[in-house]
Design a protein around this motif. Sequence first.
Motif, PDB file in Angstrom:
ATOM      1  N   SER A 318       0.858  -1.182   0.000  1.00 55.98           N
ATOM      2  CA  SER A 318       0.000   0.000   0.000  1.00 55.98           C
ATOM      3  C   SER A 318       0.891   1.227   0.000  1.00 55.98           C
ATOM      4  O   SER A 318       1.758   1.364   0.865  1.00 55.98           O
ATOM      5  CB  SER A 318      -0.888   0.044   1.242  1.00 55.98           C
ATOM      6  N   GLY A 319       0.658   2.104  -0.971  1.00 56.68           N
ATOM      7  CA  GLY A 319       1.376   3.374  -1.010  1.00 56.68           C
ATOM      8  C   GLY A 319       0.425   4.496  -0.654  1.00 56.68           C
ATOM      9  O   GLY A 319      -0.756   4.447  -0.983  1.00 56.68           O
ATOM     10  N   PHE A 320       0.942   5.474   0.069  1.00 64.68           N
ATOM     11  CA  PHE A 320       0.116   6.625   0.461  1.00 64.68           C
ATOM     12  C   PHE A 320       0.656   7.847  -0.239  1.00 64.68           C
ATOM     13  O   PHE A 320       1.812   8.215  -0.057  1.00 64.68           O
ATOM     14  CB  PHE A 320       0.146   6.807   1.978  1.00 64.68           C
ATOM     15  N   VAL A 321      -0.197   8.453  -1.032  1.00 63.40           N
ATOM     16  CA  VAL A 321       0.231   9.567  -1.860  1.00 63.40           C
ATOM     17  C   VAL A 321      -0.469  10.829  -1.395  1.00 63.40           C
ATOM     18  O   VAL A 321      -1.694  10.929  -1.442  1.00 63.40           O
ATOM     19  CB  VAL A 321      -0.092   9.293  -3.344  1.00 63.40           C
ATOM     20  N   GLU A 322       0.345  11.752  -0.897  1.00 61.98           N
ATOM     21  CA  GLU A 322      -0.171  13.034  -0.459  1.00 61.98           C
ATOM     22  C   GLU A 322      -0.246  13.938  -1.677  1.00 61.98           C
ATOM     23  O   GLU A 322       0.753  14.139  -2.353  1.00 61.98           O
ATOM     24  CB  GLU A 322       0.815  13.628   0.555  1.00 61.98           C
ATOM     25  N   ARG A 323      -1.448  14.445  -1.959  1.00 60.92           N
ATOM     26  CA  ARG A 323      -1.579  15.310  -3.120  1.00 60.92           C
ATOM     27  C   ARG A 323      -1.763  16.740  -2.653  1.00 60.92           C
ATOM     28  O   ARG A 323      -2.218  16.988  -1.540  1.00 60.92           O
ATOM     29  CB  ARG A 323      -2.752  14.838  -3.969  1.00 60.92           C
ATOM     30  N   ALA A 355     -20.184  27.542  -9.406  1.00 63.99           N
ATOM     31  CA  ALA A 355     -20.175  27.074 -10.797  1.00 63.99           C
ATOM     32  C   ALA A 355     -18.794  27.182 -11.445  1.00 63.99           C
ATOM     33  O   ALA A 355     -18.508  26.498 -12.431  1.00 63.99           O
ATOM     34  CB  ALA A 355     -21.199  27.855 -11.617  1.00 63.99           C
ATOM     35  N   ASP A 356     -17.929  28.019 -10.878  1.00 65.85           N
ATOM     36  CA  ASP A 356     -16.599  28.184 -11.480  1.00 65.85           C
ATOM     37  C   ASP A 356     -15.675  27.002 -11.195  1.00 65.85           C
ATOM     38  O   ASP A 356     -14.677  26.834 -11.871  1.00 65.85           O
ATOM     39  CB  ASP A 356     -15.923  29.454 -10.944  1.00 65.85           C
ATOM     40  N   LEU A 357     -15.998  26.214 -10.177  1.00 63.40           N
ATOM     41  CA  LEU A 357     -15.119  25.087  -9.845  1.00 63.40           C
ATOM     42  C   LEU A 357     -15.329  23.961 -10.854  1.00 63.40           C
ATOM     43  O   LEU A 357     -16.442  23.764 -11.341  1.00 63.40           O
ATOM     44  CB  LEU A 357     -15.414  24.571  -8.436  1.00 63.40           C
ATOM     45  N   PRO A 358     -14.267  23.217 -11.179  1.00 66.20           N
ATOM     46  CA  PRO A 358     -14.422  22.098 -12.110  1.00 66.20           C
ATOM     47  C   PRO A 358     -15.482  21.123 -11.601  1.00 66.20           C
ATOM     48  O   PRO A 358     -15.494  20.777 -10.414  1.00 66.20           O
ATOM     49  CB  PRO A 358     -13.028  21.444 -12.117  1.00 66.20           C
ATOM     50  N   GLU A 359     -16.349  20.684 -12.474  1.00 74.18           N
ATOM     51  CA  GLU A 359     -17.489  19.856 -12.094  1.00 74.18           C
ATOM     52  C   GLU A 359     -17.050  18.610 -11.316  1.00 74.18           C
ATOM     53  O   GLU A 359     -17.677  18.206 -10.330  1.00 74.18           O
ATOM     54  CB  GLU A 359     -18.245  19.453 -13.360  1.00 74.18           C
ATOM     55  N   GLU A 360     -15.941  17.994 -11.753  1.00 68.38           N
ATOM     56  CA  GLU A 360     -15.512  16.734 -11.130  1.00 68.38           C
ATOM     57  C   GLU A 360     -14.932  16.961  -9.730  1.00 68.38           C
ATOM     58  O   GLU A 360     -14.681  16.009  -9.003  1.00 68.38           O
ATOM     59  CB  GLU A 360     -14.508  16.001 -12.030  1.00 68.38           C
ATOM     60  N   ASP A 361     -14.710  18.233  -9.369  1.00 64.05           N
ATOM     61  CA  ASP A 361     -14.116  18.516  -8.057  1.00 64.05           C
ATOM     62  C   ASP A 361     -15.151  18.944  -7.020  1.00 64.05           C
ATOM     63  O   ASP A 361     -14.787  19.334  -5.905  1.00 64.05           O
ATOM     64  CB  ASP A 361     -13.049  19.610  -8.195  1.00 64.05           C
ATOM     65  N   VAL A 362     -16.423  18.914  -7.365  1.00 65.53           N
ATOM     66  CA  VAL A 362     -17.463  19.359  -6.439  1.00 65.53           C
ATOM     67  C   VAL A 362     -18.570  18.314  -6.362  1.00 65.53           C
ATOM     68  O   VAL A 362     -18.948  17.728  -7.371  1.00 65.53           O
ATOM     69  CB  VAL A 362     -18.109  20.690  -6.910  1.00 65.53           C
ATOM     70  N   ARG A 363     -19.079  18.092  -5.168  1.00 66.60           N
ATOM     71  CA  ARG A 363     -20.250  17.247  -4.999  1.00 66.60           C
ATOM     72  C   ARG A 363     -21.194  17.977  -4.055  1.00 66.60           C
ATOM     73  O   ARG A 363     -20.791  18.414  -2.975  1.00 66.60           O
ATOM     74  CB  ARG A 363     -19.836  15.901  -4.406  1.00 66.60           C
ATOM     75  N   ILE A 364     -22.434  18.153  -4.493  1.00 62.43           N
ATOM     76  CA  ILE A 364     -23.452  18.810  -3.663  1.00 62.43           C
ATOM     77  C   ILE A 364     -24.631  17.861  -3.569  1.00 62.43           C
ATOM     78  O   ILE A 364     -25.124  17.361  -4.585  1.00 62.43           O
ATOM     79  CB  ILE A 364     -23.891  20.155  -4.282  1.00 62.43           C
ATOM     80  N   ASP A 365     -25.061  17.556  -2.352  1.00 63.95           N
ATOM     81  CA  ASP A 365     -26.189  16.632  -2.205  1.00 63.95           C
ATOM     82  C   ASP A 365     -26.929  16.937  -0.906  1.00 63.95           C
ATOM     83  O   ASP A 365     -26.583  17.891  -0.196  1.00 63.95           O
ATOM     84  CB  ASP A 365     -25.712  15.174  -2.269  1.00 63.95           C
ATOM     85  N   ARG A 393     -12.801  19.597  -3.910  1.00 61.08           N
ATOM     86  CA  ARG A 393     -11.337  19.520  -3.935  1.00 61.08           C
ATOM     87  C   ARG A 393     -10.803  20.917  -4.177  1.00 61.08           C
ATOM     88  O   ARG A 393     -11.201  21.568  -5.142  1.00 61.08           O
ATOM     89  CB  ARG A 393     -10.861  18.614  -5.069  1.00 61.08           C
ATOM     90  N   CYS A 394      -9.900  21.352  -3.293  1.00 60.31           N
ATOM     91  CA  CYS A 394      -9.426  22.729  -3.353  1.00 60.31           C
ATOM     92  C   CYS A 394      -7.911  22.746  -3.429  1.00 60.31           C
ATOM     93  O   CYS A 394      -7.252  21.964  -2.737  1.00 60.31           O
ATOM     94  CB  CYS A 394      -9.859  23.484  -2.099  1.00 60.31           C
ATOM     95  N   PRO A 395      -7.364  23.649  -4.235  1.00 56.64           N
ATOM     96  CA  PRO A 395      -5.907  23.663  -4.389  1.00 56.64           C
ATOM     97  C   PRO A 395      -5.179  24.130  -3.137  1.00 56.64           C
ATOM     98  O   PRO A 395      -4.018  23.787  -2.930  1.00 56.64           O
ATOM     99  CB  PRO A 395      -5.675  24.627  -5.560  1.00 56.64           C
ATOM    100  N   ASP A 396      -5.834  24.940  -2.292  1.00 57.58           N
ATOM    101  CA  ASP A 396      -5.150  25.453  -1.103  1.00 57.58           C
ATOM    102  C   ASP A 396      -6.175  25.874  -0.048  1.00 57.58           C
ATOM    103  O   ASP A 396      -7.383  25.801  -0.270  1.00 57.58           O
ATOM    104  CB  ASP A 396      -4.227  26.629  -1.473  1.00 57.58           C
ATOM    105  N   PRO A 427      -6.986  16.318   4.294  1.00 64.90           N
ATOM    106  CA  PRO A 427      -5.877  16.310   3.339  1.00 64.90           C
ATOM    107  C   PRO A 427      -6.235  15.415   2.160  1.00 64.90           C
ATOM    108  O   PRO A 427      -7.066  14.512   2.283  1.00 64.90           O
ATOM    109  CB  PRO A 427      -4.712  15.718   4.137  1.00 64.90           C
ATOM    110  N   ARG A 428      -5.647  15.675   1.032  1.00 62.71           N
ATOM    111  CA  ARG A 428      -5.888  14.825  -0.128  1.00 62.71           C
ATOM    112  C   ARG A 428      -4.894  13.685  -0.087  1.00 62.71           C
ATOM    113  O   ARG A 428      -3.684  13.886  -0.186  1.00 62.71           O
ATOM    114  CB  ARG A 428      -5.733  15.613  -1.419  1.00 62.71           C
ATOM    115  N   LEU A 429      -5.421  12.504   0.101  1.00 63.14           N
ATOM    116  CA  LEU A 429      -4.555  11.361   0.309  1.00 63.14           C
ATOM    117  C   LEU A 429      -5.095  10.195  -0.499  1.00 63.14           C
ATOM    118  O   LEU A 429      -6.225   9.762  -0.283  1.00 63.14           O
ATOM    119  CB  LEU A 429      -4.554  11.014   1.798  1.00 63.14           C
ATOM    120  N   ASP A 430      -4.331   9.723  -1.424  1.00 65.08           N
ATOM    121  CA  ASP A 430      -4.743   8.562  -2.212  1.00 65.08           C
ATOM    122  C   ASP A 430      -4.007   7.326  -1.709  1.00 65.08           C
ATOM    123  O   ASP A 430      -2.832   7.405  -1.333  1.00 65.08           O
ATOM    124  CB  ASP A 430      -4.395   8.743  -3.700  1.00 65.08           C
ATOM    125  N   VAL A 431      -4.715   6.206  -1.685  1.00 64.88           N
ATOM    126  CA  VAL A 431      -4.077   4.924  -1.405  1.00 64.88           C
ATOM    127  C   VAL A 431      -3.872   4.232  -2.753  1.00 64.88           C
ATOM    128  O   VAL A 431      -4.821   4.035  -3.499  1.00 64.88           O
ATOM    129  CB  VAL A 431      -4.943   4.054  -0.485  1.00 64.88           C
TER     130      VAL A 431
END
Lengths: 451, 101
Positions: A318-323, A355-365, A393-396, A427-431
């Motif tokens: 398992s690798g942990f990738v900090e993005r 609406a300015d944020l990339p669609e794939e980076d936002v979820r509203i429910d 998902r936010c850059p900073d 934090p953005r962390l992918d396994v």
Amino acid sequence: MRMAQHRHGALARRAEAARTVGGGAGFAGDRVDPAVALAASGLCDAVVLECLAERTLVPGLRARRANAEAGADPRLRRRLTPLLGPARDSGCRVISNLGAANPAAAARAIAALARQLGLAGLRVAAVLGDDVLAHAGEIEWSEPIEGTLLGAHAYLGADALAPAVDAGAEVIVTGRTADSALFAAELVPMLDGSEDALAGALAVGHLLECGGQVSGGNFEGPDGESLSAAAFASLGYPLATARPDGSAELFLLDGAPGRLDRLTCTLQLLYEVHDPARYITPDLVVDMTGMRIEETARNRVRVSGARARGRPAMLKVSGFVERPGMIADVEIGFAGTRAEARARVAADVLRLRLADLPEEDVRIDLVGIDSIIGGARPGNAGLRECRVHVSARCPDAEAAQAVEDEVYALTLSGPAGGAGIRSERRPRLDVVDGLIDRALVGSSVVWETVR
Amino acid sequence: MRVGELAVGRSGDKGATLDLTLVARDEASYERLARAMTAETARRALDGVCPGTVTRYEVPGLLALKFVVAGALPGGVYATLHAGMHWQKAAIWALLDAEID
């Protein structure tokens, strides 16, 4: 001394015709008391505490970066303080992966704790070798590493624990190890030596590794039946008495509430194994398709028929990738008459404002409607409370603040009565999974003895 | 008929892969489920939840079906934009609430 007599006595009496292991914890934050009850029962040769899910290593890796003696599970003291005494009194070994990112330091901490508890002579073994970050370039990753590789840990097998078991460790602490292997390691010395028997022991370990999940926890029967709140609150955790051929009986302590039957055991046996004919563990590939689960008494099943399908040449990593950046996760609630209608309007306001944020980076429910598996289900209408959720998902941190502020701004400029706001930043962390040649992974055992 | 009347289920995950298990209440229910719950049926049930490639495994000896959905959890469960952590533990209800003939 007392412990050694118990252990040898217990084993001699049974003439190694069987060994009993208990599943005392199924994740890092699991309850503390079930393991104590298992150890105190006097029935267990070992109680195993599985405390290291995929990502649970990450806080440990971060802590170790700041302090070389840190990185073990911070719950170590709370979990082991009530357990070590009863375990020693009944000759029950404690095996756990709560060493997390620093098993050697965990062994030192356990020895120090045991000294405070007056457990002179206690022998603690740490199993090292799962940290393969130094070999990162030789790992076959399932996808490209995009970001900072925080850590890479191979799954060790029961073979890595064998020297500690054989030498009579009373506590064995590891880092990343296949969960099932923590249990199988205790059973191996009693097995008949066949690969199928080891496959059976690994299947038993897999059945026990999630604690209460095999005995009625996280379970609802086909007629909607489940345990009572009182039973869930004091749920019995499972034990298994395994035989030399790798078959076993799973059961609960007398009087322990729970449900342990064909349905609960089959769900757990197949849990997260992917292909049931090829459940890949570091020691063996296990074929579960010919297994039998028979109910032999109330809350007691017999499990048999696991088959070995060879030893894998590669070990899973398992690798942990900090993005870069972070995830902002924010909610606002609405209450009373027309709560759901106002929540829907608020969600639409956020869709316009973000609406300015990339669609794939936002979820509203809407929490209570469609936030978990989507799609309104019958029975959801007429909610008296409803929450709007947004994750982005936010850059900073500044961008995360802007998303949070849009939700807070609804209180003045949105539908009436926006309330109960909460937010968190993750934090953005992918396994990322990988494979490593087992020849590159060496394990070793280091000892701590309580003076 | 609702799948959940024939079987119990549980969701799990490993990395980006969602791992779903159904265990039938008896042999007749298993026969019916095995006929009706194809990989395609499961894919449709999961489509609005977490699209991915569905591989189906039959374990008749244990009256069980498995549906393994590769790529359903991009980046693993911690990278999700769902509210809070571990939404995928409820994903099995996409199958349990599916209607079959």
